[in-house]
Design an enzyme around this catalytic site. Sequence first.
Site, PDB file in Angstrom:
ATOM      1  N   LYS A  52       0.647  -1.022  -0.410  1.00  0.00           N
ATOM      2  CA  LYS A  52       0.283  -0.138   0.294  1.00  0.00           C
ATOM      3  C   LYS A  52       1.192   1.413   0.112  1.00  0.00           C
ATOM      4  CE  LYS A  52      -3.800  -2.310   2.139  1.00  0.00           C
ATOM      5  NZ  LYS A  52      -4.966  -2.611   3.302  1.00  0.00           N
ATOM      6  N   GLN A  96      -4.586  -1.057   9.743  1.00  0.00           N
ATOM      7  CA  GLN A  96      -4.462  -2.380   9.229  1.00  0.00           C
ATOM      8  C   GLN A  96      -4.862  -4.098  10.357  1.00  0.00           C
ATOM      9  OE1 GLN A  96      -3.650  -3.255   6.412  1.00  0.00           O
ATOM     10  NE2 GLN A  96      -4.249  -5.600   5.846  1.00  0.00           N
ATOM     11  N   ASP A 119     -10.407   2.708   4.483  1.00  0.00           N
ATOM     12  CA  ASP A 119     -10.885   1.948   4.592  1.00  0.00           C
ATOM     13  C   ASP A 119     -12.338   1.199   4.661  1.00  0.00           C
ATOM     14  OD1 ASP A 119      -9.053  -0.228   4.688  1.00  0.00           O
ATOM     15  OD2 ASP A 119      -8.399   0.040   5.869  1.00  0.00           O
TER      16      ASP A 119
HETATM   17  N1  GUN Z   1      -7.081  -6.995   6.231  1.00  0.00           N
HETATM   18  C1  GUN Z   1      -7.374  -7.520   4.905  1.00  0.00           C
HETATM   19  N2  GUN Z   1      -7.796  -6.887   4.297  1.00  0.00           N
HETATM   20  C2  GUN Z   1      -8.002  -5.469   5.325  1.00  0.00           C
HETATM   21  C3  GUN Z   1      -7.932  -4.050   4.568  1.00  0.00           C
HETATM   22  O1  GUN Z   1      -8.903  -4.376   3.777  1.00  0.00           O
HETATM   23  N3  GUN Z   1      -8.371  -3.467   5.433  1.00  0.00           N
HETATM   24  C4  GUN Z   1      -7.055  -3.383   6.871  1.00  0.00           C
HETATM   25  N4  GUN Z   1      -7.633  -2.057   7.561  1.00  0.00           N
HETATM   26  N5  GUN Z   1      -7.016  -4.566   6.775  1.00  0.00           N
HETATM   27  C5  GUN Z   1      -7.446  -5.464   6.116  1.00  0.00           C
END
Ligand code: GUN
Length: 314
Positions: A52, A96, A119
Amino acid sequence: MQLLDGKLASQAIKDDLKIKVEELKKQGNKVPHLAAVLVGNNGASETYVASKVKSCEEIGFKSTLLHLENNVSEEELLEVIHKLNYDKDVDGILMQLPMPKHISEEKIINLIDPAKDVDGFHPVSVGKMVLGSETFISATPYGILLLLHHYNIKTKGKHAVVIGRSNIVGRPISILLSRNDDTGNCTVTLCHSHTKNLKEICLQADIIIAALGKPGFLKADMVKQDVVIIDVGITRVSDASKKSGYTLKGDVDFENVSSMCSYITPVPGGVGPMTIAALLMNTYKACCENHSPLSPEGGNKKDYGGDGELNIVH
Ligand code: GUN
């Protein structure tokens, strides 16, 4: 059978965002800034967050990675989020998941300013998504919709079967596909661990979203000819022949299922890159909305007061 190439589709989105960032710069505006918070040393999470951050760099976004120790307290983490909410330069906050057990994901997510919730996990974002209002749609479901759109796959009137009811993927994509809009209008069946006759239900599906996290779960005898399959699973499976010691497996038995599909996503290289592209789109949107001259204080809708109390003014 055509592969739904997430690398290709996400690159097109990133190229477009790169041009938009150049425009922002030319006009003397700030560039979008994503702050990613990672707790502990989960290998997969580290890889995802690194991708990311790298993607932000590629397209000219600013990014900040806050990598905290596994034993960080909930209180300390809440303080970190509080500061990011307050920081006018930060447009998007990404926490995350999963987080260590001693931290309440709910508490942390609920503290994120909905205006920076790129998110789309905050209850305000989820509620608006359910109502069909303008909001941040969480990255994986949004990425799936973008991928279907990229390949001009129509959803109207189709029977979509979603396997898995997680808050991150299964539940939101089931709602999005059922909404009365261009990317919805499906008849949706949401299946989970207590669903009876899963095979019979899947055999009726025009579109299957496999998001249960069980490698190779969806078999060839569970799908009809010309189905569209979106494989969200990405599990690390031990593989001594690989230098890393593992191989990535989706929820679909790709080898035997793919020939029956009209379209199918590969793993890796399908949904994963689209999730990142969707996150970047949300961050760009957050930046534009939070810094629009039309929004109060150039987009700063919050009054944090002088006492450090978080006070969101609606
Ligand atoms: N863990 C698994 N998928 C995601 C996601 O799309 N965003 C975040 N923040 N954590 C995750």
